[in-house]
Design a protein around this motif. Structure first.
Motif, mmCIF file in Angstrom:
data_model
loop_
_atom_site.group_PDB
_atom_site.id
_atom_site.type_symbol
_atom_site.label_atom_id
_atom_site.label_comp_id
_atom_site.label_asym_id
_atom_site.label_seq_id
_atom_site.Cartn_x
_atom_site.Cartn_y
_atom_site.Cartn_z
ATOM 1 N N THR A 371 4.739 29.820 9.769
ATOM 2 C CA THR A 371 6.121 30.170 9.456
ATOM 3 C C THR A 371 6.181 31.606 8.957
ATOM 4 O O THR A 371 5.419 31.965 8.058
ATOM 5 N N GLY A 372 7.048 32.392 9.544
ATOM 6 C CA GLY A 372 7.201 33.768 9.100
ATOM 7 C C GLY A 372 6.187 34.718 9.690
ATOM 8 O O GLY A 372 6.109 35.883 9.299
ATOM 9 N N ALA A 373 5.393 34.247 10.654
ATOM 10 C CA ALA A 373 4.375 35.105 11.254
ATOM 11 C C ALA A 373 4.997 36.176 12.143
ATOM 12 O O ALA A 373 4.385 37.206 12.409
ATOM 13 N N GLY A 374 6.209 35.924 12.610
ATOM 14 C CA GLY A 374 6.881 36.931 13.441
ATOM 15 C C GLY A 374 7.147 36.462 14.858
ATOM 16 O O GLY A 374 7.487 37.265 15.732
ATOM 17 N N LYS A 375 7.025 35.181 15.096
ATOM 18 C CA LYS A 375 7.199 34.658 16.461
ATOM 19 C C LYS A 375 8.644 34.865 16.951
ATOM 20 O O LYS A 375 8.863 35.390 18.038
ATOM 21 N N SER A 376 9.587 34.451 16.130
ATOM 22 C CA SER A 376 10.988 34.598 16.541
ATOM 23 C C SER A 376 11.340 36.066 16.691
ATOM 24 O O SER A 376 12.087 36.452 17.591
ATOM 25 N N THR A 377 10.813 36.874 15.805
ATOM 26 C CA THR A 377 11.084 38.303 15.884
ATOM 27 C C THR A 377 10.593 38.851 17.219
ATOM 28 O O THR A 377 11.302 39.589 17.903
ATOM 29 N N LEU A 378 9.409 38.464 17.581
ATOM 30 C CA LEU A 378 8.814 38.957 18.830
ATOM 31 C C LEU A 378 9.703 38.643 20.034
ATOM 32 O O LEU A 378 10.000 39.526 20.837
ATOM 33 N N GLY B 493 11.796 28.639 9.343
ATOM 34 C CA GLY B 493 10.851 27.884 8.528
ATOM 35 C C GLY B 493 10.976 28.251 7.056
ATOM 36 O O GLY B 493 10.966 27.380 6.185
ATOM 37 N N GLN B 494 11.113 29.546 6.812
ATOM 38 C CA GLN B 494 11.258 29.983 5.411
ATOM 39 C C GLN B 494 12.514 29.394 4.791
ATOM 40 O O GLN B 494 12.513 28.985 3.627
ATOM 41 N N LYS B 495 13.565 29.341 5.576
ATOM 42 C CA LYS B 495 14.806 28.760 5.061
ATOM 43 C C LYS B 495 14.607 27.292 4.734
ATOM 44 O O LYS B 495 15.074 26.803 3.706
HETATM 45 N N1 LIG Z 1 17.099 39.818 10.321
HETATM 46 C C1 LIG Z 1 16.027 39.996 9.537
HETATM 47 N N2 LIG Z 1 16.022 40.982 8.627
HETATM 48 C C2 LIG Z 1 14.944 41.167 7.832
HETATM 49 N N3 LIG Z 1 13.849 40.411 7.845
HETATM 50 C C3 LIG Z 1 13.785 39.413 8.732
HETATM 51 C C4 LIG Z 1 14.871 39.144 9.613
HETATM 52 N N4 LIG Z 1 14.538 38.082 10.382
HETATM 53 C C5 LIG Z 1 13.293 37.703 9.978
HETATM 54 N N5 LIG Z 1 12.845 38.487 8.993
HETATM 55 C C6 LIG Z 1 11.527 38.402 8.336
HETATM 56 O O1 LIG Z 1 10.538 38.649 9.300
HETATM 57 C C7 LIG Z 1 9.445 37.758 9.161
HETATM 58 C C8 LIG Z 1 9.163 37.053 10.466
HETATM 59 O O2 LIG Z 1 10.213 36.175 10.753
HETATM 60 P P1 LIG Z 1 10.269 35.289 12.076
HETATM 61 O O3 LIG Z 1 9.963 36.154 13.231
HETATM 62 O O4 LIG Z 1 11.558 34.595 12.090
HETATM 63 O O5 LIG Z 1 9.087 34.255 11.822
HETATM 64 P P2 LIG Z 1 8.633 32.997 12.643
HETATM 65 O O6 LIG Z 1 7.253 33.292 13.077
HETATM 66 O O7 LIG Z 1 8.667 31.862 11.696
HETATM 67 O O8 LIG Z 1 9.551 32.814 13.791
HETATM 68 C C9 LIG Z 1 9.795 36.803 8.039
HETATM 69 O O9 LIG Z 1 9.080 37.178 6.896
HETATM 70 C C10 LIG Z 1 11.271 37.000 7.829
HETATM 71 O O10 LIG Z 1 11.592 36.881 6.477
#
Ligand SMILES: Nc1ncnc2c1ncn2[C@@H]1O[C@H](COP(=O)(O)OP(=O)(O)O)[C@@H](O)[C@H]1O
Ligand SMILES: Nc1ncnc2c1ncn2[C@@H]1O[C@H](COP(=O)(O)OP(=O)(O)O)[C@@H](O)[C@H]1O
Ligand SMILES: [Mg+2]
Lengths: 580, 601
Positions: A371-378, B493-495
């Motif tokens: 969780t929070g690794a950056g998958k969704s961001t990628l 997940g963090q939420k």
């Molecule tokens: N819109 C945003 N603005 C700032 N930080 C973000 C935003 N979205 C996600 N983050 C941060 O980026 C990190 C990666 O998030 P995310 O890619 O969602 O993780 P996951 O791997 O669970 O999908 C997390 O630490 C999150 O808090």
């Protein structure tokens, strides 16, 4: 752009109407001036001795000129006020058009309630400035000038006397105007805060109830509401001063006129009828003068609100990419990350670090990681939900920053991690990306997404209206609806961000086996925590703290014995292993 | 998406409401009775003062100027000065007082609406878009504010002015007055027509605003989806449609005003003409003085001013009526069920839960739960599994009294839920919802919400338990770090973990987890599971999950299928039964386990 410059553009689109409006104001005021003139003539005649018949003629002229005046008064509203409503409509439409073009990051800082409040309360204040405000201003100026001209003709000395209060008036207008502006801005800010509070309270109703926070919510709402009252009354204090001041100054003019005019009549320098007519003109002046206070208020409030709207209108838009750089034929769905690093804010915290990943067209890649690794961001970078630097991310060999954003997104089917549906029928939701609701297509993709049985169980089937955000569906139903919605657009690239988290394994398995047929020839990116979901992917990449730490097929990764192998172990039932 | 669906249709309001509205609105001024009275008195004074100026002027003309008496003129002008100064003070006090009162009334009303919304059932929220309800609390109430502050007292004032003028005029000359008033019936008739038309257009305006807000609220929330699907243009077109509806409603009311105001002017001119004709003849005949005519001419002008004003106020009034219809409709909506008045105290909950033949449907006859019965012993950890849409979340929703059930009974510690105070019940339950919701504010607020009783230590402990601490440590400001609306800057997940921490911080007797870790990685999930086992020792827990690794250690597992409890037992028992659970189990593992390891079916 300055708010007024923008407003001018809108107004200039209606310049013909506005011009007609000003003409109507001019004529209205001209014809307003005539009846007192007839009164004067009549009174003079009475003094000199006349017949009732003759007076009737004057009466006729009074009514007739008012009729004409009435017509222009009607035209005045039908032009100026109508134009202001049209401008309001255009502004509101463009406001939404702007919202649509703003980047996702904008919405992190502007709350929904705040945005809505600007579209309402602030837009209304601007409308009041350009509608009633302009109309009243034109009226006031003309009425003042017209009456004054007649008064000059009647008696220049008395006329000049009526000007005595004007310097006082200007000072009052200047000071009060400034404080109105400041105070009104503070009111609008507080009002927006109140809207946001309500908006969040209503959206979070389940949490509020579950944690018995009603009292606390009422209490914190009360504080905001109280502050709004305080700020409003502070404006009232300033504005309430306006009218008495104006009344007083108007009264002062009257006083001077009667006094000095009376002496002139007594000295025989002026007729009684003349004084009477003069007084009537002065009365005509009173209302416009008092309306002046109102106009100043409208102007200051409108100006304050315009600045708040301008904040949204001038916010930086999402880049659209250069048009037409990508040929349709070349759209295969190949994705390449080249040494990409990414951070959200200015705080230099990198969420993704040196990502190198090539996904050949037609392949399936799975992303796993904490969780929070950056998958969704990628994955959110691929449809450019957040801006990437140049030369870092390529789709079909073209840098995404050069891809036309709309085109790029249309070839991507994206299932976001949090399902969002609109409060419309299920059919409309599934067909969201299509040109029209195609029932056959809807049913087909609904079947593929494993949603069909659920929907046919509903009495209204696909015509069932779901609540806001899809609230009346179960979590898994929502997820599958968003999946079907993405599939229906026939995308080259399919991104499933944890799209089965609320779906039971049984259903997931059925969906996946159906999908494997469908995603031949499509690039698929899968994010999941379940080994069962990802194990058949062509490539599995493990993300940890923004870096790809492992990559390979299921078998390769198991053999490597890293994070993935551990994940696999953990998902086996410990007990089960014991038994075997 | 074609057309706008029923969900967006604002309620159509019946006529029956009309009569009671005004009375009900005035009710909100009751606490400020004294202010209203004082306001009216001040207004009367000011009206009297303003009106006495033409009289003084008339006197000045008749007894001063006409007779060449400069001393008398000076005296009368002195009076004018006094009147003006007094009027200044009175007017200021009056304006402020009236606004103050209006704002207080608005505050009270807004508070009432907001508090009422906190009581309404969730089924109500399912049917009403947030933007619509938001409009009720914000702009609809503001419209009423205008009525309270610039309306009510001013209307009284205008009426008094009218009466005052009429009295003065009658006092000056009865016949001339009557002649002047000949046009009144016409005026009243015109007003009635205007009233009817204007009211309808205001209704449309209020509805238009509510719909626009609902649309905005929803589309701002779903902006990412709009973008991802490239539907900017289409959502824009639909918004313009709503916006155009509002514009047209406005234009209608503009038209009515555009017609009404000239009509008032013309009727005023007729009065003036009558005065000149009839009054002039009177002067010629020597029965009237010039001064009287002068006064009449002024009074007629001042007579029509309040009427124009009243027409303006009418505007406010009609608009307020349209808003108040909506507000009162909301206030009259009763919650689906209310806590019984004599509800017993719920203290020292042990956590025994019993469902007895419970039937539940969101919409009549569409049964979501059918004849559900089970018992959870105090301290037991029970898992609920089943396909999506089986009714798991609904079941939990009944236990927390989000929704009322139609048949059967639910007992907590032997007390029927219907006999319990809802809030007291909820205080003992910690709920992690499937749809996570975070408030804007900071991390600490989102964990403890408004509860001061949760210490920093307990809050941190909760965050540690759900393995959120490392993440929070990284945030600027740690527990004070900003949380945006709905937690927009966090990963899902963090939420989830944050809302999990919230439930733990409240230290509930009964913990309910509805897919609380569905978006969390397995490692974290297992860590939490172990931590939870210690933390929840002796407490009742209901866990809904799809990953069987999450549920296998539960004391008991209930399998829900299409709204019915089909299987119940421990993991081992259910596997042995070779029913639904067994099949789920196989599915989850057959792909993962090497074939040799699959337990024999
Ligand atoms: N819109 C945003 N603005 C700032 N930080 C973000 C935003 N979205 C996600 N983050 C941060 O980026 C990190 C990666 O998030 P995310 O890619 O969602 O993780 P996951 O791997 O669970 O999908 C997390 O630490 C999150 O808090
Ligand atoms: N608020 C609601 N209004 C109407 N129907 C609902 C509502 N919530 C859920 N449903 C319906 O009830 C059924 C059960 O949903 P739910 O209890 O959420 O399932 P689960 O949690 O087992 O996945 C579903 O068919 C769903 O569409
Ligand atoms: Mg559920």
């Amino acid at each position: 752009m300055d708010g007024f410059a923008r407003l001018k553009e809108y107004l200039s689109k209606h310049r013909k109407t506005l011009f007609a409006g000003f003409l109507a104001v001019l004529l209205t005021n001209f014809f307003t001036l005539l009846p007192p003139w007839f009164v004067k003539l009549a009174v003079d005649k009475i003094e000199a001795g006349t017949t009732a018949r003759q007076l009737l003629v004057y009466g006729f002229w009074i009514v007739f000129t008012t009729l004409v005046q009435g017509y222009f008064r009607y035209r005045m509203r039908q032009t100026l006020i109508v134009a202001s409503r049209r401008v309001e409509y255009e502004l509101r439409s463009d406001y939404f058009a702007k919202l649509v073009r703003l980047p996702k990051s904008f919405y992190n800082h502007f709350k929904t309630g705040e945005i809505i409040s600007r579209a309402n309360a602030d837009l209304e204040a601007v409308r009041n400035m350009i509608g009633p405000g302009i109309m009243q201003a034109a009226n006031t100026i003309l009425a003042l000038m017209g009456s004054f001209a007649f008064m000059l003709a009647l008696n220049p000395k008395l006329s000049l006397l009526t000007l005595v209060p004007i310097p006082f008036l200007s000072v009052a207008v200047f000071h009060l105007g400034r404080s109105i502006h400041r105070k009104f801005t503070r009111i609008q800010e507080q009002y927006a805060l109140l809207s946001s509070k309500v908006q969040e309270n209503l959206s979070g109703v389940r949490v509020v109830r579950a944690y018995v926070q009603e009292e606390n919510e009422i209490h914190s709402f009360e504080k905001i509401s109280r502050e709004l009252v305080g700020r409003t009354l502070s404006l009232v204090k300033a504005q309430a001063l306006f009218y008495p001041v104006l009344y007083f100054l108007a009264g002062a003019s009257l006083l001077l006129v009667v006094w000095v005019g009376g002496r002139e009549v007594m000295a025989g320098e002026m007729t009684l009828g003349g004084l009477l007519a003069f007084l009537l003109y002065l009365l005509n002046l009173t209302w416009p003068a008092i309306a002046l206070g109102w106009v100043v208020g409208l102007y200051q409030q409108g100006k304050a609100s315009l600045a708040r709207l301008e904040e949204v209108f001038s916010a930086e838009e999402e880049p659209v990419g250069s048009a037409g750089t990508v040929q349709p034929e070349s759209r295969q769905g190949e994705i390449e990350f080249r040494d990409l690093s990414f951070g959200y804010g200015a705080d230099n915290h990198l969420v993704l670090k040196n990502i190198n990943l090539t996904i050949p067209a037609g392949q399936t890649v799975a992303l796993v990681g904490r969780t929070g690794a950056g998958k969704s961001t990628l994955v959110s970078l691929i449809p450019k939900l957040f801006p990437v630097k140049e030369d870092r991310l390529f789709v079909d060999g073209t840098d995404v920053t050069h891809h036309p954003t709309g085109l790029l997104r249309r070839q991507i089917g994206f299932v976001p991690q949090e399902p969002f549906l609109f409060s419309a029928t299920i059919a409309e939701n599934l067909a969201f990306g299509l040109v029209s609701v195609d029932t056959e297509k809807v049913a087909r993709f609904s079947r593929l997404a494993g949603l069909e049985n659920d929907v046919t169980d509903f009495p209204s089937g696909y015509q069932t209206v779901v609540g806001e955000r899809g609230i009346t569906l179960s979590g898994g139903q929502k997820q599958r609806a968003t999946l079907a919605r993405a599939l229906a657009t026939d995308p080259k690239i399919l991104i499933l961000d944890d799209a089965f988290s609320s779906v039971d394994t049984d259903t997931e398995e059925k969906i996946l086996s159906g999908l494997r047929q469908l995603w031949k020839g499509r690039t698929v990116i899968l994010i999941s925590h379940r080994v069962s979901t990802v194990k058949d992917a062509d490539l599995i990449a493990v993300l940890e703290a923004g870096e790809i730490v492992e990559r390979g097929t299921h078998a390769e990764l198991l053999a490597r014995g890293g994070y993935y192998a551990e994940l696999y172990e953990k998902q086996l039932l410990e007990e089960e292993l014991e038994r075997i | 998406m074609t057309g706008v669906s029923g969900f967006h249709e604002d309620e159509v309001l019946g006529k029956a409401y009309d009569a009671r509205l005004l009375g009900r609105l005035l009710h909100y001024l009751k606490p400020y009775r004294a202010a209203v009275v004082l306001g009216v008195v001040l207004l009367l004074t000011s009206t009297f003062l303003t009106l006495s100026i033409p009289y003084l002027v008339k006197e000045a003309i008749d007894t001063g100027i006409a007779r060449g008496d400069a001393g008398r003129l000076r005296l009368l002008m002195g009076w004018v000065v006094i009147v003006l100064l007094t009027d200044f003070g009175v007017r200021y006090a009056q304006t402020y007082l009236v606004q103050w009162m209006g704002q207080q009334a608005v505050f009270d009303l807004r508070q009432e609406v907001f508090a009422h919304l906190q009581k309404l059932s969730l089924s109500f929220y399912d049917k009403n878009p947030v933007g619509r309800l938001l409009t009720r609390v914000t702009s609809d109430v503001s419209v009423l504010g205008e009525l309270f502050s610039s309306g009510v007292v001013a209307i009284f004032g205008d009426l008094f002015t009218l009466v005052g003028i009429v009295v003065y005029m009658l006092y000056l000359d009865v016949k001339l007055s009557l002649i002047t008033f000949i046009v009144l019936p016409l005026l009243i008739y015109a007003t009635m027509i205007f009233r009817k038309k204007a009211r309808e257009s205001y209704r449309q305006v209020r509805r238009g605003i509510a719909r626009i807000n609902a649309y905005l609220s929803e589309h701002i929330g779903g902006m990412t989806v709009v973008k991802l699907f490239g539907q900017e243009a289409r959502s824009q077109v639909r918004f313009e449609g709503l916006s155009a509806e509002l514009r047209d409603a406005h234009l209608k009311s503009v038209l009515y005003h555009a017609v009404f105001f000239p009509v008032v002017e013309i009727l005023g001119a007729v009065s003036l003409a009558l005065i000149i004709w009839y009054g002039g003849a009177g002067v010629l005949a020597g029965v009237l003085t010039f001064g009287t005519i002068a006064a009449f001419v002024q009074y007629v002008d001042r007579f029509y001013q309040p009427i124009r004003d009243l027409a303006e106020k009418y505007n406010v009034l009609q608009s307020a009526m349209a808003s108040s219809e909506r507000i009162f409709k909301l206030l009259d909506t009763r919650p689906e069920f209310e806590s019984p008045a004599n509800a017993g105290k719920v203290e020292n909950v042990k956590g025994e839960i019993r469902f007895e033949n419970v039937w539940f449907a969101y919409r009549p006859e569409e049964w979501v739960l059918k004849d559900v019965s089970f018992t959870i012993k105090p301290g037991e950890k029970v898992a609920i599994v089943g396909a999506t849409g089986a009714g798991k979340t609904s079941l939990v929703g009944l236990l927390t009294r989000f929704y009322g059930y139609q048949k059967g009974s639910i007992y907590v510690d032997g007390v029927e839920l219907k006999q319990m105070d809802v809030q007291a019940l909820r205080r003992h339950i910690g709920l992690v919802l499937q749809d996570v919701f975070l408030f804007s504010g900071d991390i600490s607020y989102n964990i403890r919400l408004g509860s001061d009783s949760i210490s920093d230590e307990r809050m941190k402990e909760a965050a540690r338990r759900v393995n959120l601490e490392p993440f929070i440590q990284r945030l600027p400001g740690r527990y004070r770090a900003v949380v945006e609306e709905r937690g927009a800057t966090f990963s899902v997940g963090q939420k989830q973990l944050l809302s999990f921490a919230r439930a733990l911080a409240f230290d509930p007797k009964i913990l309910i987890l509805d897919e609380a870790t569905s978006s969390v990685d397995t490692e974290t999930e297992l860590l939490i599971r172990d931590a939870l086992e210690k933390l929840m020792a002796g407490r009742t827990a209901i866990v809904i999950a799809h990953r069987l690794s999450t549920v296998e250690k539960s004391d008991r597992i209930l399998v829900l299928h299409k709204g019915e409890v089909r299987e119940a037992g421990t993991h081992a028992e259910l596997l042995a039964k070779k029913g639904i659970y067994h099949r789920l189990y196989l599915l989850q593992y057959k792909n993962v386990l090497p074939s040799a390891k699959i337990p024999a079916a």
